[in-house]
Design a protein around this motif. Structure first.
Motif, short mmCIF file in Angstrom:
data_model
loop_
_atom_site.label_atom_id
_atom_site.label_comp_id
_atom_site.label_asym_id
_atom_site.label_seq_id
_atom_site.Cartn_x
_atom_site.Cartn_y
_atom_site.Cartn_z
N PHE A 108 -30.75 13.10 -21.33
CA PHE A 108 -29.45 13.59 -21.78
C PHE A 108 -28.35 12.56 -21.50
O PHE A 108 -27.39 12.45 -22.27
CB PHE A 108 -29.11 14.93 -21.13
N LYS A 109 -28.46 11.81 -20.41
CA LYS A 109 -27.48 10.75 -20.15
C LYS A 109 -27.55 9.68 -21.24
O LYS A 109 -26.51 9.23 -21.75
CB LYS A 109 -27.71 10.12 -18.78
N ARG A 110 -28.77 9.29 -21.62
CA ARG A 110 -28.91 8.31 -22.71
C ARG A 110 -28.36 8.88 -24.01
O ARG A 110 -27.69 8.19 -24.77
CB ARG A 110 -30.37 7.89 -22.86
N ARG A 111 -28.64 10.14 -24.26
CA ARG A 111 -28.14 10.79 -25.48
C ARG A 111 -26.61 10.84 -25.45
O ARG A 111 -25.95 10.65 -26.47
CB ARG A 111 -28.73 12.20 -25.60
N TRP A 112 -26.02 11.11 -24.29
CA TRP A 112 -24.56 11.16 -24.15
C TRP A 112 -23.95 9.81 -24.50
O TRP A 112 -22.96 9.75 -25.24
CB TRP A 112 -24.19 11.55 -22.72
N VAL A 113 -24.55 8.73 -24.00
CA VAL A 113 -24.04 7.38 -24.30
C VAL A 113 -24.16 7.11 -25.80
O VAL A 113 -23.22 6.63 -26.43
CB VAL A 113 -24.78 6.32 -23.47
N TYR A 114 -25.31 7.43 -26.37
CA TYR A 114 -25.52 7.22 -27.82
C TYR A 114 -24.48 7.97 -28.64
O TYR A 114 -23.87 7.41 -29.54
CB TYR A 114 -26.94 7.65 -28.21
N VAL A 115 -24.27 9.23 -28.34
CA VAL A 115 -23.33 10.05 -29.09
C VAL A 115 -21.90 9.53 -28.91
O VAL A 115 -21.13 9.46 -29.87
CB VAL A 115 -23.44 11.54 -28.69
N ALA A 116 -21.55 9.15 -27.70
CA ALA A 116 -20.19 8.64 -27.45
C ALA A 116 -19.94 7.36 -28.22
O ALA A 116 -18.87 7.20 -28.85
CB ALA A 116 -19.99 8.40 -25.95
N VAL A 117 -20.89 6.45 -28.22
CA VAL A 117 -20.72 5.19 -28.97
C VAL A 117 -20.67 5.46 -30.47
O VAL A 117 -19.81 4.93 -31.18
CB VAL A 117 -21.86 4.19 -28.61
N ARG A 118 -21.58 6.30 -30.96
CA ARG A 118 -21.60 6.62 -32.39
C ARG A 118 -20.30 7.28 -32.83
O ARG A 118 -19.74 6.95 -33.88
CB ARG A 118 -22.78 7.52 -32.72
N ASP A 119 -19.79 8.21 -32.03
CA ASP A 119 -18.53 8.88 -32.37
C ASP A 119 -17.37 7.90 -32.38
O ASP A 119 -16.50 7.95 -33.25
CB ASP A 119 -18.25 10.02 -31.40
N ARG A 120 -17.34 6.98 -31.43
CA ARG A 120 -16.26 6.00 -31.37
C ARG A 120 -16.31 5.07 -32.59
O ARG A 120 -15.29 4.76 -33.19
CB ARG A 120 -16.35 5.19 -30.07
N LEU A 121 -17.52 4.62 -32.95
CA LEU A 121 -17.66 3.78 -34.13
C LEU A 121 -17.24 4.51 -35.40
O LEU A 121 -16.62 3.92 -36.29
CB LEU A 121 -19.10 3.27 -34.27
N GLU A 122 -17.56 5.79 -35.48
CA GLU A 122 -17.15 6.58 -36.64
C GLU A 122 -15.63 6.69 -36.71
O GLU A 122 -15.05 6.60 -37.80
CB GLU A 122 -17.78 7.97 -36.57
N VAL A 123 -14.97 6.86 -35.59
CA VAL A 123 -13.51 6.92 -35.56
C VAL A 123 -12.93 5.60 -36.06
O VAL A 123 -12.01 5.58 -36.89
CB VAL A 123 -12.99 7.25 -34.14
N TRP A 124 -13.45 4.48 -35.58
CA TRP A 124 -12.95 3.18 -36.02
C TRP A 124 -13.18 2.99 -37.51
O TRP A 124 -12.32 2.49 -38.22
CB TRP A 124 -13.62 2.06 -35.23
N TRP A 125 -14.36 3.37 -38.00
CA TRP A 125 -14.67 3.24 -39.42
C TRP A 125 -13.69 4.06 -40.25
O TRP A 125 -13.17 3.58 -41.27
CB TRP A 125 -16.11 3.69 -39.67
N LEU A 126 -13.44 5.29 -39.85
CA LEU A 126 -12.52 6.14 -40.60
C LEU A 126 -11.10 5.59 -40.57
O LEU A 126 -10.38 5.64 -41.58
CB LEU A 126 -12.57 7.57 -40.08
N ARG A 127 -10.67 5.06 -39.44
CA ARG A 127 -9.33 4.46 -39.37
C ARG A 127 -9.21 3.30 -40.35
O ARG A 127 -8.20 3.16 -41.03
CB ARG A 127 -9.01 3.99 -37.96
N CYS A 128 -10.24 2.47 -40.41
CA CYS A 128 -10.23 1.34 -41.35
C CYS A 128 -10.22 1.85 -42.79
O CYS A 128 -9.48 1.33 -43.63
CB CYS A 128 -11.44 0.44 -41.12
#
Length: 155
Positions: free
Chosen positions: A119-139
């Motif tokens: 679950f810790k690994r999954r938490w890191v994966y989800v956090a990074v993916r969500d952050r990248l999605e935010v940056w993509w949408l901002r662009c």
């Protein structure tokens, strides 16, 4: 057997607070065990509700299995922790499908230090993916705004 529980229609089962009553209904093969296990998640400790939630996750009826996974998510929200048995069941089902939202609830409401390694690994994966999605949408929004601005000045 309590007269307040209507096992045929499922009415009132979200108020179930007696794990023994759920066990008896399971032995009888009642139809709305998944609904009732949500009630146990609301009203019982994780230690009491967890074995029943895990058992309901293996029910033959897909809808009732879905309710059992919902109960695991509620247990994580209400208690800020899950039992090893529920962590294992969620991991076995994996992200996507019926376990997606309970896994997300677990990652949101259980403190990082209490999560098992997967679950810790999954938490890191989800956090990074969500952050990248935010940056993509901002662009993407910036490009769309720039196009609108250029079109407005040309017309």
């Amino acid at each position: 057997m309590s007269l307040g529980w209507d096992w045929d229609s499922g009415e009132g089962l979200l108020g179930l607070d007696d794990p023994g009553e759920w066990d008896v209904a399971f032995e009888r093969g009642e139809a709305h065990l998944g609904t009732a296990v949500i009630g146990l998640a609301f009203h019982c400790s994780p230690a009491e509700a967890s074995p029943r939630i895990a058992r309901a996750m293996r029910l033959p009826d897909a809808a009732q299995r879905g309710f059992a996974f919902t109960a695991a998510g509620h247990a994580a929200r209400l208690n800020g922790e899950l039992t090893p048995e529920l962590y294992a069941a969620l991991r076995a089902e994996g992200p996507g499908g019926v376990a997606e939202h309970p896994i997300r609830d677990t990652l949101t409401f259980v403190p990082f230090r209490k999560l098992p390694p997967w679950f810790k690994r999954r938490w890191v994966y989800v956090a990074v993916r969500d952050r990248l999605e935010v940056w993509w949408l901002r662009c993407a929004y910036a490009v769309a705004d720039a196009r609108r601005a250029v079109r407005g000045h040309i017309s």
